[in-house]
Design an enzyme around this catalytic site. Structure first.
Site, PDB file in Angstrom:
ATOM      1  N   CYS A 146      50.785 -28.530 -18.962  1.00  0.00           N
ATOM      2  CA  CYS A 146      49.739 -27.985 -17.901  1.00  0.00           C
ATOM      3  C   CYS A 146      50.274 -28.221 -16.334  1.00  0.00           C
ATOM      4  CB  CYS A 146      48.694 -29.284 -18.048  1.00  0.00           C
ATOM      5  SG  CYS A 146      48.275 -29.003 -19.689  1.00  0.00           S
ATOM      6  N   SER A 163      40.737 -34.286 -28.188  1.00  0.00           N
ATOM      7  CA  SER A 163      40.805 -32.577 -28.428  1.00  0.00           C
ATOM      8  C   SER A 163      41.338 -32.560 -29.178  1.00  0.00           C
ATOM      9  CB  SER A 163      42.007 -32.296 -27.173  1.00  0.00           C
ATOM     10  OG  SER A 163      41.900 -30.938 -26.903  1.00  0.00           O
ATOM     11  N   HIS A 208      42.399 -29.018 -30.256  1.00  0.00           N
ATOM     12  CA  HIS A 208      43.606 -28.450 -30.953  1.00  0.00           C
ATOM     13  C   HIS A 208      45.269 -29.097 -30.697  1.00  0.00           C
ATOM     14  CE1 HIS A 208      46.004 -27.715 -26.463  1.00  0.00           C
ATOM     15  NE2 HIS A 208      44.294 -28.322 -26.105  1.00  0.00           N
ATOM     16  N   GLN A 248      46.187 -37.703 -27.157  1.00  0.00           N
ATOM     17  CA  GLN A 248      47.710 -37.825 -27.917  1.00  0.00           C
ATOM     18  C   GLN A 248      47.818 -38.381 -28.458  1.00  0.00           C
ATOM     19  OE1 GLN A 248      49.481 -35.204 -27.218  1.00  0.00           O
ATOM     20  NE2 GLN A 248      49.323 -33.995 -25.638  1.00  0.00           N
ATOM     21  N   THR A 267      39.667 -31.775 -21.718  1.00  0.00           N
ATOM     22  CA  THR A 267      39.480 -31.953 -19.500  1.00  0.00           C
ATOM     23  C   THR A 267      38.182 -32.317 -19.117  1.00  0.00           C
ATOM     24  OG1 THR A 267      41.605 -30.049 -19.917  1.00  0.00           O
ATOM     25  CG2 THR A 267      39.645 -30.350 -17.638  1.00  0.00           C
ATOM     26  N   THR A 274      25.278 -24.021 -25.727  1.00  0.00           N
ATOM     27  CA  THR A 274      24.833 -23.482 -26.805  1.00  0.00           C
ATOM     28  C   THR A 274      26.170 -24.181 -27.529  1.00  0.00           C
ATOM     29  OG1 THR A 274      23.363 -21.306 -26.266  1.00  0.00           O
ATOM     30  CG2 THR A 274      24.546 -21.399 -28.605  1.00  0.00           C
TER      31      THR A 274
HETATM   32  N1  PMP Z   1      44.482 -35.840 -21.980  1.00  0.00           N
HETATM   33  C1  PMP Z   1      46.179 -35.878 -22.394  1.00  0.00           C
HETATM   34  C2  PMP Z   1      46.188 -36.445 -22.221  1.00  0.00           C
HETATM   35  C3  PMP Z   1      46.218 -34.334 -22.859  1.00  0.00           C
HETATM   36  O1  PMP Z   1      47.557 -34.364 -23.220  1.00  0.00           O
HETATM   37  C4  PMP Z   1      45.843 -33.155 -22.570  1.00  0.00           C
HETATM   38  C5  PMP Z   1      46.278 -31.752 -22.775  1.00  0.00           C
HETATM   39  N2  PMP Z   1      47.343 -31.163 -22.231  1.00  0.00           N
HETATM   40  C6  PMP Z   1      44.459 -32.921 -21.817  1.00  0.00           C
HETATM   41  C7  PMP Z   1      43.747 -34.428 -21.608  1.00  0.00           C
HETATM   42  C8  PMP Z   1      42.982 -31.914 -21.851  1.00  0.00           C
HETATM   43  O2  PMP Z   1      42.934 -31.526 -22.825  1.00  0.00           O
HETATM   44  P1  PMP Z   1      42.194 -30.289 -23.219  1.00  0.00           P
HETATM   45  O3  PMP Z   1      43.687 -29.294 -23.449  1.00  0.00           O
HETATM   46  O4  PMP Z   1      41.572 -29.981 -24.045  1.00  0.00           O
HETATM   47  O5  PMP Z   1      41.595 -29.789 -21.996  1.00  0.00           O
END
Ligand code: PMP
Length: 383
Positions: free
Chosen positions: A316, A190, A192, A170, A74, A228
């Protein structure tokens, strides 16, 4: 095998790989130094961040000095959008972390086909009409798994004098990525989403491109992202990248076999359902499917009661009562968009879990449709 909890929401997030956790632990325990400090504790941490930077760079075929660590995708996406310095053209199925800041900046959004695919002619037209400074496109969609066809895109974007950003969140770990082959100027990741920790991401910025930081202060990350360093998370992201690269044959192949089993068996067992993004290249792990006449929220809730965890729209944006912005951009009515469920698979899934899911799902759809028919008959009778 634990049939009590079947997690089919890997596009929302993934579990931490045990090797990632192991690599992070020393940096949460004894090795607490700040990489900006000149003493040994600091320099050990700085070396760990440098190694992670190399590991991230390798996953996407970049140079380490082109990688900026962020607090997730994000932040990476917002950084690029706010840095645009001119008109922005964005895809029609962008994640909200692009869509929202781009909309606020007055961006033009491109239409997509019924399959959720980019239409090259409309990109060409937007480039001519708006002379944008930036074009931002999602590389693989989080809801449908549709992979944007980028053939020739970088060339026309660059010929029009714009820079190209790709949201590869993704795609990472699911399809091979090369910023050189893609000719991207910016690319977001990202951790995670590929078995790394939450709250850490990376932004690739091609050498020589100016980037105004979103966060200024201590001047970390070559003055491009102050704050940091989150050393344990960055170390974890690096290892997750190394593992994703090492498993680039195994992970996608495993997911694809099970996704095909899920898709084929649902289409066989459940009447009146259709795959969103059918016919397009899709991520190997993702299935987005709509069930005519069904409220996906009600279906997902029933699945959840039996320990089967899926997503309605994207995680989300869940909790909103409207249909998915992505599916509506593909031309679906709100009602149809609200009948769609996303299944996303990963390392922990096996065939027995898929078969159990299909069995329970087929029954639930039948029950929900029968209940809807009864309700309709009662409505008629009271008229
Ligand atoms: N872009 C896409 C295509 C995502 O699927 C996501 C996560 N749902 C994000 C951006 C945002 O990533 P983050 O969870 O690291 O903020």
């Amino acid at each position: 095998m634990n049939l009590k909890n079947i997690y089919l929401d890997y596009n929302a997030t993934t579990p931490l790989d045990p090797a990632v956790l192991e690599a992070m632990l020393p940096w949460l325990r004894e090795d607490f130094g700040n990489p900006s400090s000149q003493h040994s504790s600091g320099q050990r941490a700085a070396a760990a961040v440098d190694l992670a930077r190399l590991q991230v760079a390798r996953l996407i075929d970049a140079n380490p000095d082109e990688i900026i660590f962020t607090g997730g995708a994000t932040e990476a996406n917002n950084t690029v959008i706010r840095n645009a310095g001119g008109m922005i053209v964005a895809g029609g199925t962008e994640h909200s972390s692009i869509y929202e800041p781009a909309r606020d900046a007055g961006a033009v959004f491109l239409p997509v086909t019924a399959g959720g695919q980019l239409i090259p002619a409309t990109l060409g037209e937007a480039l001519r009409k708006h002379s944008p400074a930036l074009v931002s496109l999602i590389l693989a969609n989080n809801e449908t798994g549709v992979i944007t066809n980028l053939e020739g895109v970088a060339e026309v974007v660059h010929a029009a004098g714009a820079l190209l950003h790709l949201d590869a969140v993704q795609a990472a770990g699911k399809i091979p990525l090369s910023v050189k082959a893609l000719k991207a100027d910016f690319l977001s990741l990202s951790a995670h989403k590929f078995y790394g920790p939450k709250g850490v991401g990376a932004l690739f910025v091609r050498r020589g491109i100016r980037l105004a930081p979103l966060l200024s202060g201590g001047g970390q990350e070559m003055n491009r992202r102050s704050g940091t360093h989150n050393v344990p998370a960055i170390v974890g992201m690096g290892v997750a990248c190394r593992l994703a690269a090492a498993r680039m044959d195994e992970d996608p192949a495993h997911a694809l076999i099970l996704r095909q089993r899920l898709e084929t068996n649902i289409l066989d067992a459940v009447p009146r359902c259709s795959v969103n993004g059918a016919g397009e290249a899709r991520l190997p792990n993702t299935l987005n499917i709509r069930f005519a006449g069904i409220d996906a929220g009600a279906l997902a809730a029933r699945l959840n009661l039996e320990g089967i965890e899926v997503s309605v729209g994207s995680a989300c944006s869940s909790g909103r009562s409207s249909g998915s912005r992505i599916l509506e951009a593909m031309g679906l009515s709100t009602l149809d968009a609200m009948s769609a469920i996303r299944f996303s698979l990963g390392r922990g899934i096996d065939a027995a879990m898929i078969d159990h899911t299909v069995e329970r799902l087929a029954e639930m759809v039948e029950v929900l449709r029968a209940a809807a028919r009864t309700a309709n008959v009662l409505d008629l009778e009271t008229d």
